[in-house]
Write a protein that holds these residues in place. Structure first.
Motif, PDB file in Angstrom:
ATOM      1  N   LYS A  10       0.812  -1.215   0.000  1.00 51.64           N
ATOM      2  CA  LYS A  10       0.000   0.000   0.000  1.00 51.64           C
ATOM      3  C   LYS A  10       0.847   1.268   0.000  1.00 51.64           C
ATOM      4  O   LYS A  10       0.308   2.374   0.029  1.00 51.64           O
ATOM      5  CB  LYS A  10      -0.937  -0.002   1.210  1.00 51.64           C
ATOM      6  CG  LYS A  10      -2.012  -1.086   1.144  1.00 51.64           C
ATOM      7  CD  LYS A  10      -2.956  -0.982   2.324  1.00 51.64           C
ATOM      8  CE  LYS A  10      -4.058  -2.044   2.241  1.00 51.64           C
ATOM      9  NZ  LYS A  10      -4.984  -1.969   3.397  1.00 51.64           N
ATOM     10  N   SER A  12       3.134   4.252  -1.417  1.00 49.58           N
ATOM     11  CA  SER A  12       3.086   4.985  -2.672  1.00 49.58           C
ATOM     12  C   SER A  12       4.213   4.516  -3.585  1.00 49.58           C
ATOM     13  O   SER A  12       5.255   4.044  -3.101  1.00 49.58           O
ATOM     14  CB  SER A  12       3.232   6.484  -2.406  1.00 49.58           C
ATOM     15  OG  SER A  12       4.534   6.768  -1.911  1.00 49.58           O
ATOM     16  N   GLU A  14       6.355   6.192  -5.165  1.00 54.00           N
ATOM     17  CA  GLU A  14       7.576   6.951  -4.841  1.00 54.00           C
ATOM     18  C   GLU A  14       8.296   6.329  -3.656  1.00 54.00           C
ATOM     19  O   GLU A  14       9.517   6.131  -3.680  1.00 54.00           O
ATOM     20  CB  GLU A  14       7.225   8.405  -4.521  1.00 54.00           C
ATOM     21  CG  GLU A  14       8.434   9.242  -4.117  1.00 54.00           C
ATOM     22  CD  GLU A  14       8.070  10.615  -3.589  1.00 54.00           C
ATOM     23  OE1 GLU A  14       8.993  11.404  -3.329  1.00 54.00           O
ATOM     24  OE2 GLU A  14       6.866  10.894  -3.426  1.00 54.00           O
ATOM     25  N   GLN A  16       7.943   3.240  -2.460  1.00 53.87           N
ATOM     26  CA  GLN A  16       8.423   1.906  -2.807  1.00 53.87           C
ATOM     27  C   GLN A  16       9.735   1.978  -3.581  1.00 53.87           C
ATOM     28  O   GLN A  16      10.646   1.182  -3.357  1.00 53.87           O
ATOM     29  CB  GLN A  16       7.364   1.179  -3.642  1.00 53.87           C
ATOM     30  CG  GLN A  16       6.143   0.750  -2.849  1.00 53.87           C
ATOM     31  CD  GLN A  16       5.198  -0.122  -3.662  1.00 53.87           C
ATOM     32  OE1 GLN A  16       5.620  -0.832  -4.553  1.00 53.87           O
ATOM     33  NE2 GLN A  16       3.908  -0.064  -3.343  1.00 53.87           N
ATOM     34  N   ASP A 134       2.747   9.645   5.187  1.00 56.98           N
ATOM     35  CA  ASP A 134       1.699   8.870   4.521  1.00 56.98           C
ATOM     36  C   ASP A 134       0.755   8.237   5.544  1.00 56.98           C
ATOM     37  O   ASP A 134      -0.472   8.251   5.370  1.00 56.98           O
ATOM     38  CB  ASP A 134       2.316   7.772   3.652  1.00 56.98           C
ATOM     39  CG  ASP A 134       2.866   8.315   2.337  1.00 56.98           C
ATOM     40  OD1 ASP A 134       2.665   9.514   2.062  1.00 56.98           O
ATOM     41  OD2 ASP A 134       3.496   7.534   1.588  1.00 56.98           O
ATOM     42  N   GLN A 138      -3.251   8.825   6.079  1.00 58.01           N
ATOM     43  CA  GLN A 138      -4.197   7.708   6.094  1.00 58.01           C
ATOM     44  C   GLN A 138      -5.036   7.711   7.371  1.00 58.01           C
ATOM     45  O   GLN A 138      -6.245   7.464   7.341  1.00 58.01           O
ATOM     46  CB  GLN A 138      -3.453   6.378   5.979  1.00 58.01           C
ATOM     47  CG  GLN A 138      -2.799   6.125   4.634  1.00 58.01           C
ATOM     48  CD  GLN A 138      -2.005   4.828   4.626  1.00 58.01           C
ATOM     49  OE1 GLN A 138      -2.384   3.846   5.261  1.00 58.01           O
ATOM     50  NE2 GLN A 138      -0.892   4.824   3.908  1.00 58.01           N
TER      51      GLN A 138
END
Length: 241
Positions: A10, A12, A14, A16, A134, A138
């Protein structure tokens, strides 16, 4: 949301990509560390073995000297001990020559390890910051979170509006109605923050934000450089040695 639950699928694209690049460089760094450690340990083994043989040679010298002084031992046996001592010293010298010949290997690896480490410096912090941002986004988008926060703020704001007399000094410094409203908003956030702090009662100190990346520890005798200047200094030092 469980902070200790990380689903890398999950992340992003970028994040990863940054993580994959970091992990490749980290693995290369660890491989060089292992190689360097093996070389250092082998050089130490050679030197220690040389010392051991030299000690045996000294003990052998003492033995044949004792034999010679006793006058009761055949010369042939004394000669055997002398030859054994000489061979031990010869073997020890060969080991020392080998260790000295290998001196340049760890020096070369020291620089390679330092260069590999420098590629990683600061990267974990950058990755973890992006990851935690991130997660925060979330968490804020989770069902019910926005509504709960709005309720908390609304109630805090309502209490603040009924407590303005307690802040006369601060509010009297405002030069306009707009500035006054901004200050009231600021005071509301401060009051809400204090309430949350009391509610947490120190529990926030026990919880750690999750991370994706970590800097591998340095190995014994590694020159752990953290900037380009340190790397250049290391290279100059090794070149001059």
């Amino acid at each position: 949301m469980q902070l200790n639950t990380i689903d890398q699928e999950k992340l992003s694209p970028e994040l990863q990509g940054k993580l994959a690049y970091f992990e490749a460089n980290r693995d290369a760094y660890i491989a060089l560390q292992n190689k360097y450690t093996e070389v250092v340990q082998e050089n130490q083994r050679l030197t220690q073995q040389a010392v051991k043989l030299e000690t045996q040679a000294s003990l052998t010298d003492a033995s044949w000297n004792s034999m010679a002084k006793s006058g009761t031992i055949e010369q042939s046996k004394i000669n055997q001990e002398i030859e054994r001592s000489a061979q031990l010293r010869k073997d020890a010298q060969a080991l020392r020559f080998t260790a000295e010949a290998r001196t340049g290997i760890p020096n070369s690896l020291i620089i390679q390890v330092a260069e590999a480490r420098l590629k990683l410096v600061g990267v974990p912090a950058s990755i973890n910051k992006l990851f935690q941002q991130d997660l925060l986004e979330q968490a804020l988008k989770q069902g019910g979170t926005l509504e709960t926060l709005l309720e908390l703020f609304t109630l805090s704001h309502a209490v603040m509006l009924k407590s303005l007399g307690e802040h006369d000094v601060v509010l009297s410094r405002c030069n306009s109605q707009h500035e006054r409203q901004v200050k009231i908003q600021e005071l509301t956030w401060i009051a809400l923050g204090k309430k949350l702090e009391r509610l947490f009662d120190g529990a926030e100190k026990e919880i750690q934000a999750p991370t994706l990346a970590a800097m591998p520890p340095a190995v014994p005798k590694e020159a752990a450089v953290d900037n380009t200047a340190s790397l250049l200094k290391l290279k100059r030092t090794i070149a001059a040695s």
